[in-house]
Design an enzyme around this catalytic site. Structure first.
Site, PDB file in Angstrom:
ATOM      1  N   SER A   2       0.843  -1.194   0.000  1.00 42.72           N
ATOM      2  CA  SER A   2       0.000   0.000   0.000  1.00 42.72           C
ATOM      3  C   SER A   2       0.875   1.239   0.000  1.00 42.72           C
ATOM      4  CB  SER A   2      -0.927   0.006   1.221  1.00 42.72           C
ATOM      5  OG  SER A   2      -1.861   1.058   1.138  1.00 42.72           O
ATOM      6  N   ASP A   3       0.372   2.284  -0.614  1.00 42.79           N
ATOM      7  CA  ASP A   3       1.101   3.552  -0.627  1.00 42.79           C
ATOM      8  C   ASP A   3       0.092   4.688  -0.676  1.00 42.79           C
ATOM      9  OD1 ASP A   3       3.964   4.729  -0.972  1.00 42.79           O
ATOM     10  OD2 ASP A   3       2.727   5.847  -2.394  1.00 42.79           O
ATOM     11  N   GLN A   4       0.448   5.790  -0.045  1.00 44.99           N
ATOM     12  CA  GLN A   4      -0.459   6.932  -0.012  1.00 44.99           C
ATOM     13  C   GLN A   4       0.242   8.197  -0.494  1.00 44.99           C
ATOM     14  OE1 GLN A   4      -2.001   8.942   3.774  1.00 44.99           O
ATOM     15  NE2 GLN A   4      -3.773   7.728   3.136  1.00 44.99           N
TER      16      GLN A   4
END
Length: 204
Positions: free
Chosen positions: A74-76
């Protein structure tokens, strides 16, 4: 994607305490392994594309060393007026971020990738999605922003405000189809992906 009959070993490709806490809510046994990748945005890359690319790269990096596992990446990326807002790292940068965002609507792109190492075809081994969250910040005065930063020290958070903590007092409105996306791991999207991969919930 056709679920495999093999039991799934679940790995979170992250060192983030926030993502570990969120994943633990699902009551599934999992491991956390930090991927070693370059997270620098590419020149001219759109924020959504950066988040999706890095989520997949994190999952793929850990999957390469852990065959037959289910790996979550996951990455934001936070954006204001199309400009990426990263993790501030220190107090002055965090204060500058909050000053720039007050009274404004910020878009958070939280990308999620589930890599299934049990699937033979690499092209069919992953599921990927970007969940957008629209956050409107209050028009808070400098003294409130400064005091908040000294209390919570959110220097490892993109956007410099922990919505799961005192930072919620700086927010006026949050709009998202997945309430956990803003904290860093969209659990509604993740449980959908895990179900497709054959993971059972509630012991049945």
């Amino acid at each position: 994607m056709i679920p495999s009959s093999q039991p799934a070993r679940l790995i979170l490709a992250s060192s983030s305490a926030y993502r570990r806490e969120l994943l633990a809510r699902l009551h599934l046994p999992f491991e956390s392994v930090a991927p070693s990748i370059d997270e620098t945005p590419l020149a001219g890359e759109a924020p959504e594309a950066t988040a999706l690319r890095l989520a997949r790269a994190k999952a793929q990096a850990i999957a390469a060393a852990n065959p037959h596992a289910l790996v979550i990446g996951s990455d934001q990326v936070a954006t204001l007026d199309g400009e990426q807002i990263g993790k501030p790292g220190d107090h002055p940068r965090a204060l500058a971020q909050l000053q720039k965002m007050r009274g404004r609507r910020v878009v958070f792109h939280t990308a999620l990738c589930l890599w299934d190492g049990r699937v033979a075809d690499p092209g069919a081994a992953f599921q990927i999605e970007n969940v957008q969250t629209f956050v409107t910040f209050r028009d808070s005065p400098d003294e409130e922003l400064d005091a908040y930063l000294h209390i919570e020290r959110p220097y490892d958070c993109a956007g410099s405000a922990k919505n799961e903590g005192l930072g919620i007092a700086l927010l006026e409105r949050v709009e998202s189809a997945d309430p956990t996306a803003l904290t860093g791991l969209p659990l509604i999207a993740l449980t959908t992906m895990l179900r497709r991969a054959g993971v059972k919930f509630f012991g049945c």
